[in-house]
Design a protein around this motif. Structure first.
Motif, PDB file in Angstrom:
ATOM      1  N   ARG A 118       0.825  -1.213   0.000  1.00 18.01           N
ATOM      2  CA  ARG A 118       0.000   0.000   0.000  1.00 18.01           C
ATOM      3  C   ARG A 118       0.860   1.263   0.000  1.00 18.01           C
ATOM      4  O   ARG A 118       0.597   2.212   0.742  1.00 18.01           O
ATOM      5  N   THR A 119       1.890   1.261  -0.820  1.00 18.37           N
ATOM      6  CA  THR A 119       2.741   2.430  -0.931  1.00 18.37           C
ATOM      7  C   THR A 119       2.354   3.251  -2.158  1.00 18.37           C
ATOM      8  O   THR A 119       1.813   2.727  -3.133  1.00 18.37           O
ATOM      9  N   GLU A 120       2.654   4.533  -2.087  1.00 21.22           N
ATOM     10  CA  GLU A 120       2.297   5.482  -3.128  1.00 21.22           C
ATOM     11  C   GLU A 120       3.534   5.829  -3.963  1.00 21.22           C
ATOM     12  O   GLU A 120       4.666   5.585  -3.537  1.00 21.22           O
ATOM     13  N   PRO A 121       3.338   6.412  -5.150  1.00 20.42           N
ATOM     14  CA  PRO A 121       4.478   6.910  -5.921  1.00 20.42           C
ATOM     15  C   PRO A 121       5.342   7.839  -5.067  1.00 20.42           C
ATOM     16  O   PRO A 121       4.823   8.684  -4.334  1.00 20.42           O
ATOM     17  N   GLY A 122       6.661   7.646  -5.150  1.00 24.65           N
ATOM     18  CA  GLY A 122       7.585   8.458  -4.366  1.00 24.65           C
ATOM     19  C   GLY A 122       8.079   7.801  -3.098  1.00 24.65           C
ATOM     20  O   GLY A 122       8.987   8.320  -2.443  1.00 24.65           O
TER      21      GLY A 122
END
Length: 208
Positions: free
Chosen positions: A56-60
């Protein structure tokens, strides 16, 4: 399993952008200002391994390098460039090597069925199997043997990370990234963090 038509990829991108802008109008403006990811992730190229979904990680948030069977080859300039940039320019705080169960590269190395370039690429995994053959072969099922080889491969690749000149330079500084070994179980989606022989590596001078 649903397979997209090619055009769906483009259409889905447009929908995703619209959804992001609806909730956070400045999302892409902020994203374009630069990256400062805390994690370097080195994983397998397997299409079932979109680690951003599993974590559940986002771009960046993740700086990512992937190849067949998550190898850390000390002659791979691509990998070494990624590692150096992550450690020395991005100042990542954690380095994660992540393998997975049901890995085709692991199975090919174990069975000796790989050919061509892939055979050359997975040959270090075959060596790991031969080094640990007594421990692996005693396991009752082929599934368990392949899973253990996946784990041993991750540990070996973490050790390879620690022996690079990039990490040797990092270890001489006050701050250096912590290394981790993961295996993802595709059958249940869960990540298993492996216990690393850190005391042994410290005694060998591999870790500070």
């Amino acid at each position: 399993m649903h397979y997209h038509d090619y055009q769906e990829l483009i259409n889905n991108n447009r929908k995703w952008v619209s959804e992001k802008l609806e909730t956070t109008p400045e999302y892409f403006e902020q994203l374009s200002k630069g990256q400062k990811p805390p994690y370097l992730y080195i994983g397998c190229s397997d299409s079932r391994m979109p680690i951003t979904s599993f974590t559940r990680t986002e771009p960046g948030e993740l700086f990512i390098h992937r190849n067949v069977a998550n190898q850390v080859s000390l002659t791979d300039m691509n990998l070494l460039a990624v590692l150096e940039y992550a450690v020395e320019a991005l100042d990542v705080r954690h380095i994660i090597v992540c393998g997975h169960y049901c890995c085709g590269g692991i199975e090919a190395a174990y069975k000796g069925t790989a050919t061509g370039v892939v055979e050359n690429w997975v040959s270090p995994i075959r060596d790991i199997y031969m080094q640990h053959r007594q421990e692996i072969d005693i396991l009752p099922t082929e599934k368990e043997r392949l899973q253990r080889l996946s784990e041993l491969n991750v540990i070996a690749q973490v050790k390879n990370i620690c022996t690079t000149s990039v990490m040797h330079r990092a270890y001489k500084t006050v701050k250096y990234p912590t290394v981790h070994g993961w295996v993802l179980d595709i059958e249940n989606g869960l990540i298993k963090e492996l216990e690393l022989p850190t005391k042994e590596w410290q005694a060998q001078g591999i870790l500070p």
